[in-house]
Write a protein that holds these residues in place. Structure first.
Motif, PDB file in Angstrom:
ATOM      1  N   PHE A   6       0.603  -1.217  -0.036  1.00 49.98           N
ATOM      2  CA  PHE A   6      -0.001  -0.007   0.119  1.00 49.98           C
ATOM      3  C   PHE A   6       0.887   1.277  -0.031  1.00 49.98           C
ATOM      4  CE2 PHE A   6      -2.824   3.137   2.548  1.00 49.98           C
ATOM      5  CZ  PHE A   6      -3.646   3.216   1.367  1.00 49.98           C
ATOM      6  N   LEU A   7       1.994   1.307   0.845  1.00 45.24           N
ATOM      7  CA  LEU A   7       2.866   2.372   0.863  1.00 45.24           C
ATOM      8  C   LEU A   7       3.263   2.786  -0.473  1.00 45.24           C
ATOM      9  CD1 LEU A   7       4.933   2.201   4.183  1.00 45.24           C
ATOM     10  CD2 LEU A   7       3.230   3.714   3.593  1.00 45.24           C
ATOM     11  N   ALA A  13       1.538   7.021  -6.758  1.00 42.67           N
ATOM     12  CA  ALA A  13       0.309   7.989  -7.150  1.00 42.67           C
ATOM     13  C   ALA A  13       0.631   9.331  -6.331  1.00 42.67           C
ATOM     14  CB  ALA A  13      -1.002   7.517  -6.253  1.00 42.67           C
ATOM     15  N   ASP A  14       1.782   9.811  -6.056  1.00 40.06           N
ATOM     16  CA  ASP A  14       2.182  10.856  -5.690  1.00 40.06           C
ATOM     17  C   ASP A  14       1.420  11.585  -4.392  1.00 40.06           C
ATOM     18  OD1 ASP A  14       3.942  13.035  -5.708  1.00 40.06           O
ATOM     19  OD2 ASP A  14       2.782  14.396  -7.117  1.00 40.06           O
ATOM     20  N   ILE A  15       1.406  10.681  -3.574  1.00 39.59           N
ATOM     21  CA  ILE A  15       0.774  10.721  -2.313  1.00 39.59           C
ATOM     22  C   ILE A  15       1.543  10.658  -1.089  1.00 39.59           C
ATOM     23  CG2 ILE A  15      -1.253  10.139  -0.878  1.00 39.59           C
ATOM     24  CD1 ILE A  15      -2.816   9.073  -3.170  1.00 39.59           C
ATOM     25  N   SER A 211     -16.726   6.920 -10.650  1.00 36.40           N
ATOM     26  CA  SER A 211     -15.626   6.415 -11.615  1.00 36.40           C
ATOM     27  C   SER A 211     -14.738   7.719 -12.000  1.00 36.40           C
ATOM     28  CB  SER A 211     -16.408   6.059 -12.871  1.00 36.40           C
ATOM     29  OG  SER A 211     -17.075   7.171 -13.529  1.00 36.40           O
ATOM     30  N   THR A 212     -14.965   9.036 -11.909  1.00 39.56           N
ATOM     31  CA  THR A 212     -14.334  10.207 -12.194  1.00 39.56           C
ATOM     32  C   THR A 212     -13.276  10.295 -11.080  1.00 39.56           C
ATOM     33  OG1 THR A 212     -15.617  11.764 -10.826  1.00 39.56           O
ATOM     34  CG2 THR A 212     -16.249  11.209 -13.127  1.00 39.56           C
ATOM     35  N   LEU A 213     -13.296   9.920  -9.786  1.00 39.92           N
ATOM     36  CA  LEU A 213     -12.225   9.738  -8.779  1.00 39.92           C
ATOM     37  C   LEU A 213     -11.179   8.886  -9.092  1.00 39.92           C
ATOM     38  CD1 LEU A 213     -14.566   9.800  -5.745  1.00 39.92           C
ATOM     39  CD2 LEU A 213     -13.710  11.751  -6.955  1.00 39.92           C
ATOM     40  N   LYS A 214     -11.153   7.895  -9.999  1.00 37.15           N
ATOM     41  CA  LYS A 214     -10.171   7.188 -10.529  1.00 37.15           C
ATOM     42  C   LYS A 214      -8.986   7.884 -11.265  1.00 37.15           C
ATOM     43  CE  LYS A 214     -12.679   3.095 -10.188  1.00 37.15           C
ATOM     44  NZ  LYS A 214     -13.342   1.835 -10.694  1.00 37.15           N
ATOM     45  N   HIS A 215      -9.354   8.996 -11.788  1.00 35.55           N
ATOM     46  CA  HIS A 215      -8.497  10.001 -12.745  1.00 35.55           C
ATOM     47  C   HIS A 215      -8.206  10.954 -11.810  1.00 35.55           C
ATOM     48  CE1 HIS A 215      -9.672   7.165 -15.818  1.00 35.55           C
ATOM     49  NE2 HIS A 215     -10.991   7.269 -15.473  1.00 35.55           N
ATOM     50  N   ARG A 220      -3.360  17.961  -6.805  1.00 35.84           N
ATOM     51  CA  ARG A 220      -3.845  18.078  -5.330  1.00 35.84           C
ATOM     52  C   ARG A 220      -3.133  16.813  -4.651  1.00 35.84           C
ATOM     53  NH1 ARG A 220      -7.783  20.951  -3.429  1.00 35.84           N
ATOM     54  NH2 ARG A 220      -8.742  21.266  -5.608  1.00 35.84           N
ATOM     55  N   HIS A 221      -2.717  17.070  -3.738  1.00 37.24           N
ATOM     56  CA  HIS A 221      -1.989  16.080  -2.747  1.00 37.24           C
ATOM     57  C   HIS A 221      -2.815  15.677  -1.604  1.00 37.24           C
ATOM     58  CE1 HIS A 221       1.857  16.072  -4.823  1.00 37.24           C
ATOM     59  NE2 HIS A 221       1.392  17.322  -5.104  1.00 37.24           N
ATOM     60  N   LEU A 222      -2.744  14.299  -1.165  1.00 41.22           N
ATOM     61  CA  LEU A 222      -3.303  14.076   0.194  1.00 41.22           C
ATOM     62  C   LEU A 222      -2.248  13.429   1.022  1.00 41.22           C
ATOM     63  CD1 LEU A 222      -6.580  11.933  -1.019  1.00 41.22           C
ATOM     64  CD2 LEU A 222      -6.386  14.431  -0.180  1.00 41.22           C
ATOM     65  N   ALA A 223      -2.361  13.644   2.393  1.00 38.09           N
ATOM     66  CA  ALA A 223      -1.194  13.320   3.420  1.00 38.09           C
ATOM     67  C   ALA A 223      -1.836  11.989   3.835  1.00 38.09           C
ATOM     68  CB  ALA A 223      -0.564  14.256   4.100  1.00 38.09           C
ATOM     69  N   VAL A 224      -1.285  10.735   3.634  1.00 39.43           N
ATOM     70  CA  VAL A 224      -2.160   9.653   4.298  1.00 39.43           C
ATOM     71  C   VAL A 224      -1.325   8.955   5.348  1.00 39.43           C
ATOM     72  CG1 VAL A 224      -2.955   7.106   3.794  1.00 39.43           C
ATOM     73  CG2 VAL A 224      -2.759   8.950   1.789  1.00 39.43           C
TER      74      VAL A 224
END
Length: 228
Positions: A6-7, A13-15, A211-215, A220-224
């Motif tokens: 997962f990491l 994905a640049d997260i 489905s649009t969220l897959k692209h 925009r970045h998310l810090a997980v």
């Protein structure tokens, strides 16, 4: 292996996804990172993760707004029956057979007032950080949101929910007026590793929108925040 996979995938994905498993393993030398009778972390574990996450973020981005001071106070330790005890239907008649409850010292974080007078009336009220996640973030017993405020030195809006997993609260937040009208520069997504092999019921959401969220759109970045 699932955690490491997962990491690698979110990094590709640049997260931003710091390896918080090693942080928690190292922290065990100084105290319990997770409760003995509960699936959740201790306030000490949540604070350590918030420290590491804040250090990682500050190295990579410039947070909006002026630094704000927060202080955290701990209460006296009190017995806490964790959620794992619900799998043992012994209370109240045979509660003596249950494991001893955890001793939980709750923490509470408060902002230190720094602006007074007319300047405070015109201060920017937009939240620079949004937190989305599960009961690890939503339940005030662990004070994860408070620890993030203190170590990031920024206020945040907390959109985490109990009992919904990590995915549904994020989808609800993406559809919220808060996100649409004032999207924050930084979103922290607390995502427990144990949810990775699970499926979620997404029937309440529009399939075409999902489905649009897959692209990816824009930069925009998310810090997980990842945990074992």
């Amino acid at each position: 292996n699932l955690y490491q996979q997962f990491l690698a995938e979110v990094s590709a994905a640049d997260i931003a996804a710091p390896n918080l498993l090693s942080t928690l393993r190292d922290g065990k030398a100084n105290g319990a990172m997770f409760l003995r009778t509960d699936t959740h972390w201790t306030p000490e574990g949540a604070d350590l993760v918030a420290q590491q996450l804040s250090r990682t973020l500050k190295r990579g981005i410039s947070l909006d707004g002026e630094p704000q001071r927060f202080i955290t106070q701990a209460s006296a330790a009190k017995p806490y029956k964790g959620d794992l005890t619900r799998f043992l239907p012994l209370d109240p008649w045979f509660d003596y057979l249950l494991p001893a409850p955890d001793q939980l010292r709750r923490r509470e974080t408060q902002a230190v007032e720094q602006s007074t007078g007319d300047d405070a009336l015109f201060a920017d009220s937009a939240m620079p950080v949004a937190l989305v996640g599960t009961s690890y973030s939503a339940n005030p017993a662990w004070n994860f949101a408070g620890a993030l405020r203190q170590h990031l030195q920024r206020d945040l809006s907390n959109h985490a929910e109990d009992g919904q997993g990590p995915l549904i609260p994020m989808l609800k937040y993406l559809q919220s007026e808060d996100f649409k009208s004032t999207p924050p520069p930084l979103v922290i997504w607390e995502f427990p590793e144990r949810y990775l092999p699970m499926t979620s019921d997404l029937s309440a959401f529009d399939a075409q929108w999902l489905s649009t969220l897959k692209h990816p759109i824009g930069n925009r970045h998310l810090a997980v925040s990842n945990r074992r």
